[in-house]
Every structure is written in structure tokens, then in C-alpha cells.
Write a protein that holds these residues in place. Sequence first.
Motif, mmCIF file in Angstrom:
data_model
loop_
_atom_site.group_PDB
_atom_site.id
_atom_site.type_symbol
_atom_site.label_atom_id
_atom_site.label_comp_id
_atom_site.label_asym_id
_atom_site.label_seq_id
_atom_site.Cartn_x
_atom_site.Cartn_y
_atom_site.Cartn_z
ATOM 1 N N LEU A 317 0.822 -1.223 0.000
ATOM 2 C CA LEU A 317 0.000 0.000 0.000
ATOM 3 C C LEU A 317 0.852 1.268 0.000
ATOM 4 O O LEU A 317 0.531 2.251 0.636
ATOM 5 C CB LEU A 317 -0.981 0.001 1.183
ATOM 6 C CG LEU A 317 -2.068 -1.080 1.135
ATOM 7 C CD1 LEU A 317 -2.929 -1.010 2.386
ATOM 8 C CD2 LEU A 317 -2.941 -0.928 -0.111
ATOM 9 N N ASN A 318 1.955 1.216 -0.766
ATOM 10 C CA ASN A 318 2.834 2.391 -0.876
ATOM 11 C C ASN A 318 2.246 3.470 -1.779
ATOM 12 O O ASN A 318 2.673 4.616 -1.748
ATOM 13 C CB ASN A 318 4.203 1.964 -1.417
ATOM 14 C CG ASN A 318 4.088 1.265 -2.755
ATOM 15 O OD1 ASN A 318 4.024 1.910 -3.790
ATOM 16 N ND2 ASN A 318 4.024 -0.066 -2.753
ATOM 17 N N GLY A 319 1.280 3.106 -2.623
ATOM 18 C CA GLY A 319 0.574 4.090 -3.438
ATOM 19 C C GLY A 319 1.186 4.399 -4.789
ATOM 20 O O GLY A 319 0.614 5.180 -5.557
ATOM 21 N N ALA A 320 2.326 3.793 -5.129
ATOM 22 C CA ALA A 320 2.997 4.123 -6.390
ATOM 23 C C ALA A 320 2.146 3.782 -7.603
ATOM 24 O O ALA A 320 2.131 4.517 -8.595
ATOM 25 C CB ALA A 320 4.340 3.389 -6.474
ATOM 26 N N CYS A 321 1.414 2.674 -7.520
ATOM 27 C CA CYS A 321 0.604 2.258 -8.673
ATOM 28 C C CYS A 321 -0.503 3.256 -8.957
ATOM 29 O O CYS A 321 -0.800 3.562 -10.115
ATOM 30 C CB CYS A 321 0.033 0.863 -8.448
ATOM 31 S SG CYS A 321 -0.944 0.680 -6.931
ATOM 32 N N GLY A 322 -1.123 3.772 -7.907
ATOM 33 C CA GLY A 322 -2.186 4.751 -8.089
ATOM 34 C C GLY A 322 -1.677 6.033 -8.724
ATOM 35 O O GLY A 322 -2.348 6.631 -9.570
#
Length: 351
Positions: A317-322
Amino acid sequence: SLKKQGAAIRQDAIQRLPELLVQLEQQCLSNDIQVHWAENAQEANHIVLGIAQDHHAKLVIKGKSMASEEIELNDFLAEHEITCIESDMGEYIVQLDNEKPSHIIMPAIHKNTAQITKLFEDKLNISTPEGDVDALIGVGREILREKFEHADIGISGVNFAIADTGTLCLVENEGNGRLSTTAPPVHIAIMGIEKVIPSIKELPTLQKLLTRSATGQHITSYLNLISSPRKQNELDGPQTMHLVLLDNGRSAISQDESLQKTLSCIRCGACMNHCPVYTRIGGHAYGSTYPGPIGQILTPQLKSLEQEGELLDACSLNGACGEACPVDIDLPGLIRTLRHRREETNHKAFS
């Protein structure tokens, strides 16, 4: 600005999916493209098999298509004594080695030139200087051109389908998509139903987002717009065209307001390229057709949380994909939503 436009276009198409699909079918039929509806992978495979048997086909050449990977079409046709050859170079390499693609855009990204050189020596009995990429590509070109010439059927995917004209759009860099859709006498296109867009005016925005996010190009090498089989007095193109519209769980996703943005995906692979988990473990570790963040949310919805829910744990859930997604899909948020649903399902199962 492009990201906002792309997100709005895709979300609008998903909201209007039934209407746009009916329009697409009507336009395709008026263009002499035969349309088939497949509720699941089994139906899609049998539709393709039926067309192949009607034409007494024994050799099929296939351009890059994630939908055909999803339904495991190659293996199904092989069971019925029909040979299906991949014509995308990366797909051809992994097919030779009896592997699945490890990335949706770059199927053989897990292999280096030394491994491919040895593979060609072992499987094709052809030697090339180690590290000579041009020589390796030359081998593939020489073999695949002969397949294009003799194939009974060409199969392709569809990047976008334009509803108001019945036009199928294929984006590629090698020319294999163009050859597989024009050289054989029969063309079968397999398309997930979410790939429909209203009109050609939405295409430039999505085209820019797709190529820049996938490979960093400003424009792809080949943009194919196919609206019909060969017409009278035309010199090339298939004599017969079929479009297989694959549902395989997509309708259910489109009706779920919390998850429907999953279908906005344009299959660029950007989420994988920026995911620290994917870049460490590679695509094969996911054990699914779609790896990386998009695979983590799509596969459990297509196959069930009970069967594929553990994929959701391959995320920090590091958020890089979003941040990387060119059509603004909140991938971390969708992963959290599916995790919650999985826990609710497990709780009910054990209560």
C-alpha cells in the motif's frame, strides 16, 4: 490534464457499457463483421474453435492479446489439433519456452539475450552471436513471416473499439498485429467488453496515455484502425472478420459501484513498472494472467476472492501504482476494498 480526460472517458464508457456495446454490435454487423457474445472463457474458446473448424483451419497466427491469454486459447486449440503461433516477439519467446508472459506489455522481460540465444539454439537449432539482439529479431522475423503467409486464421486483441463506427483499434510496435489481421483469409478479434469507447474523438487522448505510460513513446509505431473485412477491389485484408465480445465476469464488475473503476484499465502496464513488489518478485510469482497491481484487483474479481484472494497480500500500500495509473484508477483503494470484502467473506465462512 490528459489523466483527468482519460479517466473521464473511461468512466463514462463503463457507465454506458450496455448501450455502447449494442451500438458497437449494430455498427460491426453493418460493416460485415460477425459478432459473437461470450459469457465466459469456455464459450469464447468454443466460438473460436467453431470458426476454425468451419474454415478447416490447422494453423493460426496470433497477434498480442491479453484476452486470449486470459481464456488460455492456445492450449485449448492445441487440444483440438490446431496450432496457434504467437507473433509478438516477446510472446513468441515465452511460447517457445513453454512459459506464460511475465508482463502485459513486455512478455519476456524476465529473460536476457544469453537466455534467448540458448533458447533459439535448443528449440529452433539456430545459432546467433550471443548478445546480438538484431540477429535474434532476424530469426524471429524469418520464421514468423512464413507463418503469416501460410496461416489459415489470424487472431488479434483489441485495444479500443469505437462504438459509433464499428472500428477496432490495435496499438503495436512490431507490425505483427497488422500482418496477423490482414494476411490470413480470416481475422478473429477477441475483446474484453470494457474496451469500448463512444467515438473516434476519444481515441487520441487514450492513445497518448497508453503509449507514453507503456513504453515512454510519444506515439506507437503502428496504429491499426479496422472497420471491415476486405472490400471489393481492395488488394489486402481478410475475406471474413469476427469479433468475440468477452464478458468473463466484467458485467458483474461494472454493476459494482465500489469496484467498477477496475474496468477503466487500458492495459499499459505502468502500475507494474512502478510497483516495488512486482519489480522484486517478477510477474510469474503472481501465478495469474494479469500480474502486478492490476492483476491483484482484477483476478480476484474474475475468478473469486476465495480462489485468488491471496493476491491482495502482495502489496505494501505504498501508493505508487495509483500515482502511475494514466486513467486515475485508485488501485490502492481498490486493494483495500477487496481486502475488506475478503475478510468479511472469511468471517462468514468460519462463523
